[in-house]
Design a protein around this motif. Structure first.
Motif, PDB file in Angstrom:
ATOM      1  N   ARG A 151       0.856  -1.190   0.000  1.00  0.00           N
ATOM      2  CA  ARG A 151       0.000   0.000   0.000  1.00  0.00           C
ATOM      3  C   ARG A 151       0.885   1.230   0.000  1.00  0.00           C
ATOM      4  N   VAL A 152       0.397   2.278  -0.608  1.00  0.00           N
ATOM      5  CA  VAL A 152       1.084   3.562  -0.578  1.00  0.00           C
ATOM      6  C   VAL A 152       0.275   4.446   0.362  1.00  0.00           C
ATOM      7  N   ASP A 153       0.748   4.569   1.580  1.00  0.00           N
ATOM      8  CA  ASP A 153       0.021   5.301   2.612  1.00  0.00           C
ATOM      9  C   ASP A 153       0.500   6.739   2.762  1.00  0.00           C
ATOM     10  N   LEU A 154       1.192   7.264   1.778  1.00  0.00           N
ATOM     11  CA  LEU A 154       1.713   8.624   1.878  1.00  0.00           C
ATOM     12  C   LEU A 154       0.605   9.641   2.116  1.00  0.00           C
ATOM     13  N   VAL A 155      -0.541   9.432   1.511  1.00  0.00           N
ATOM     14  CA  VAL A 155      -1.659  10.358   1.651  1.00  0.00           C
ATOM     15  C   VAL A 155      -2.382  10.149   2.972  1.00  0.00           C
ATOM     16  N   THR A 156      -2.559   8.916   3.373  1.00  0.00           N
ATOM     17  CA  THR A 156      -3.434   8.629   4.511  1.00  0.00           C
ATOM     18  C   THR A 156      -2.731   8.456   5.848  1.00  0.00           C
ATOM     19  N   GLU A 157      -1.417   8.297   5.866  1.00  0.00           N
ATOM     20  CA  GLU A 157      -0.743   7.955   7.122  1.00  0.00           C
ATOM     21  C   GLU A 157      -0.896   9.000   8.219  1.00  0.00           C
ATOM     22  N   ASN A 158      -1.022  10.274   7.860  1.00  0.00           N
ATOM     23  CA  ASN A 158      -1.136  11.319   8.867  1.00  0.00           C
ATOM     24  C   ASN A 158      -2.569  11.812   9.064  1.00  0.00           C
ATOM     25  N   LEU A 159      -3.512  11.173   8.400  1.00  0.00           N
ATOM     26  CA  LEU A 159      -4.902  11.595   8.538  1.00  0.00           C
ATOM     27  C   LEU A 159      -5.547  10.963   9.763  1.00  0.00           C
ATOM     28  N   PRO A 160      -6.486  11.679  10.376  1.00  0.00           N
ATOM     29  CA  PRO A 160      -7.268  11.056  11.452  1.00  0.00           C
ATOM     30  C   PRO A 160      -8.103   9.893  10.905  1.00  0.00           C
ATOM     31  N   SER A 161      -8.660   9.122  11.775  1.00  0.00           N
ATOM     32  CA  SER A 161      -9.364   7.887  11.428  1.00  0.00           C
ATOM     33  C   SER A 161     -10.476   8.080  10.384  1.00  0.00           C
ATOM     34  N   MET A 162     -11.381   9.006  10.612  1.00  0.00           N
ATOM     35  CA  MET A 162     -12.522   9.168   9.694  1.00  0.00           C
ATOM     36  C   MET A 162     -12.088   9.641   8.300  1.00  0.00           C
ATOM     37  N   PRO A 163     -11.265  10.681   8.168  1.00  0.00           N
ATOM     38  CA  PRO A 163     -10.821  11.053   6.811  1.00  0.00           C
ATOM     39  C   PRO A 163     -10.037   9.930   6.119  1.00  0.00           C
ATOM     40  N   ARG A 164      -9.241   9.180   6.884  1.00  0.00           N
ATOM     41  CA  ARG A 164      -8.505   8.058   6.308  1.00  0.00           C
ATOM     42  C   ARG A 164      -9.483   7.035   5.738  1.00  0.00           C
ATOM     43  N   ARG A 165     -10.527   6.747   6.505  1.00  0.00           N
ATOM     44  CA  ARG A 165     -11.510   5.782   6.046  1.00  0.00           C
ATOM     45  C   ARG A 165     -12.215   6.262   4.784  1.00  0.00           C
ATOM     46  N   ILE A 166     -12.525   7.539   4.710  1.00  0.00           N
ATOM     47  CA  ILE A 166     -13.184   8.102   3.526  1.00  0.00           C
ATOM     48  C   ILE A 166     -12.270   7.985   2.308  1.00  0.00           C
ATOM     49  N   VAL A 167     -10.999   8.335   2.472  1.00  0.00           N
ATOM     50  CA  VAL A 167     -10.042   8.231   1.361  1.00  0.00           C
ATOM     51  C   VAL A 167      -9.924   6.773   0.910  1.00  0.00           C
ATOM     52  N   GLU A 168      -9.837   5.856   1.870  1.00  0.00           N
ATOM     53  CA  GLU A 168      -9.751   4.433   1.514  1.00  0.00           C
ATOM     54  C   GLU A 168     -11.019   3.970   0.808  1.00  0.00           C
ATOM     55  N   MET A 169     -12.177   4.441   1.277  1.00  0.00           N
ATOM     56  CA  MET A 169     -13.439   4.063   0.626  1.00  0.00           C
ATOM     57  C   MET A 169     -13.494   4.588  -0.803  1.00  0.00           C
ATOM     58  N   LEU A 170     -12.999   5.801  -1.029  1.00  0.00           N
ATOM     59  CA  LEU A 170     -12.989   6.353  -2.389  1.00  0.00           C
ATOM     60  C   LEU A 170     -12.029   5.585  -3.300  1.00  0.00           C
ATOM     61  N   GLY A 171     -10.964   5.058  -2.725  1.00  0.00           N
ATOM     62  CA  GLY A 171      -9.994   4.306  -3.516  1.00  0.00           C
ATOM     63  C   GLY A 171     -10.561   3.042  -4.136  1.00  0.00           C
ATOM     64  N   TYR A 172     -11.501   2.417  -3.452  1.00  0.00           N
ATOM     65  CA  TYR A 172     -12.076   1.181  -4.003  1.00  0.00           C
ATOM     66  C   TYR A 172     -12.842   1.423  -5.300  1.00  0.00           C
ATOM     67  N   PRO A 173     -13.841   2.339  -5.328  1.00  0.00           N
ATOM     68  CA  PRO A 173     -14.550   2.533  -6.605  1.00  0.00           C
ATOM     69  C   PRO A 173     -13.716   3.237  -7.673  1.00  0.00           C
ATOM     70  N   LEU A 174     -12.758   4.061  -7.266  1.00  0.00           N
ATOM     71  CA  LEU A 174     -11.963   4.782  -8.262  1.00  0.00           C
ATOM     72  C   LEU A 174     -10.852   3.935  -8.872  1.00  0.00           C
ATOM     73  N   PHE A 175     -10.224   3.094  -8.061  1.00  0.00           N
ATOM     74  CA  PHE A 175      -9.054   2.356  -8.533  1.00  0.00           C
ATOM     75  C   PHE A 175      -9.229   0.840  -8.484  1.00  0.00           C
ATOM     76  N   PHE A 176      -9.596   0.327  -7.321  1.00  0.00           N
ATOM     77  CA  PHE A 176      -9.608  -1.118  -7.127  1.00  0.00           C
ATOM     78  C   PHE A 176     -10.673  -1.816  -7.971  1.00  0.00           C
ATOM     79  N   PHE A 177     -11.934  -1.389  -7.862  1.00  0.00           N
ATOM     80  CA  PHE A 177     -13.006  -2.092  -8.565  1.00  0.00           C
ATOM     81  C   PHE A 177     -12.846  -2.072 -10.081  1.00  0.00           C
ATOM     82  N   PRO A 178     -12.474  -0.936 -10.703  1.00  0.00           N
ATOM     83  CA  PRO A 178     -12.247  -1.003 -12.160  1.00  0.00           C
ATOM     84  C   PRO A 178     -11.136  -1.984 -12.532  1.00  0.00           C
ATOM     85  N   PHE A 179     -10.013  -1.930 -11.786  1.00  0.00           N
ATOM     86  CA  PHE A 179      -8.919  -2.866 -12.058  1.00  0.00           C
ATOM     87  C   PHE A 179      -9.382  -4.303 -11.875  1.00  0.00           C
ATOM     88  N   ALA A 180     -10.037  -4.582 -10.733  1.00  0.00           N
ATOM     89  CA  ALA A 180     -10.447  -5.954 -10.422  1.00  0.00           C
ATOM     90  C   ALA A 180     -11.461  -6.471 -11.440  1.00  0.00           C
TER      91      ALA A 180
END
Length: 168
Positions: free
Chosen positions: A73-102
């Motif tokens: 994982r590349v956590d450069l963006v999320t490593e310093n974020l609080p829990s809720m914003p980190r979760r939102i960024v991770e949730m956005l990553g699935y439909p934007l990147f993971f699901f199309p690739f998968a």
């Protein structure tokens, strides 16, 4: 949630079963090395078979690795974020990147496996092993990875991530 437990359970079972393949291909490599260097009688089939088994091993553990957060994982963006914003960024990553690739991986690996099956594709060389089992495994692995992505997305969507409990 029953769907999450079902997907996680399937990938857990597949991951644990496939992990035994490593022992099998290690045994085959040792067997071939002993025959080659001790008895000067190498096998014609061991190298190709171990490549196939490694392919099964490597590809089929993708969903299991995602379940246990073992992917790079590349956590450069999320490593310093609080829990809720980190979760939102991770949730956005699935439909934007993971699901199309998968989805593309699943769809094209299915077509790849289907074509190999229909042609009865085999390896080249002194021993002609069938290739389609590895390509079918790739399609199954892609589907398992996609399903595990759905599970991970749902975990993020419904609440704090529960730590996975290793059984046995």
């Amino acid at each position: 949630m029953p769907l999450i437990r079902l997907i996680d359970g399937i990938n857990e079972i597949v991951g644990r079963a496939v992990s035994w393949v490593a022992i099998i291909f290690a045994g085959l490599i040792i067997y071939d090395v002993v025959l080659r260097y001790v008895f000067n009688a190498p096998t014609l089939w061991a190298f190709d078979l171990t490549k196939h088994l490694y392919g099964f091993y490597f590809i089929l553990l993708g969903g299991y690795a995602l379940r246990h957060q073992a992917h790079v994982r590349v956590d450069l963006v999320t490593e310093n974020l609080p829990s809720m914003p980190r979760r939102i960024v991770e949730m956005l990553g699935y439909p934007l990147f993971f699901f199309p690739f998968a989805w593309v991986f699943t769809y094209h690996s299915y077509l790849f496996a289907q074509r190999s099956w229909m042609q009865g594709e085999t390896t080249y060389g002194s021993i002609q092993l069938p290739v389609y089992p590895v390509k079918i495994a790739m399609a199954v692995a892609a589907a398992l990875l996609l399903l595990q992505g759905i599970s991970e997305f749902l975990k993020l969507a419904i609440g704090p991530r529960e730590e996975s409990k290793d059984v046995g």
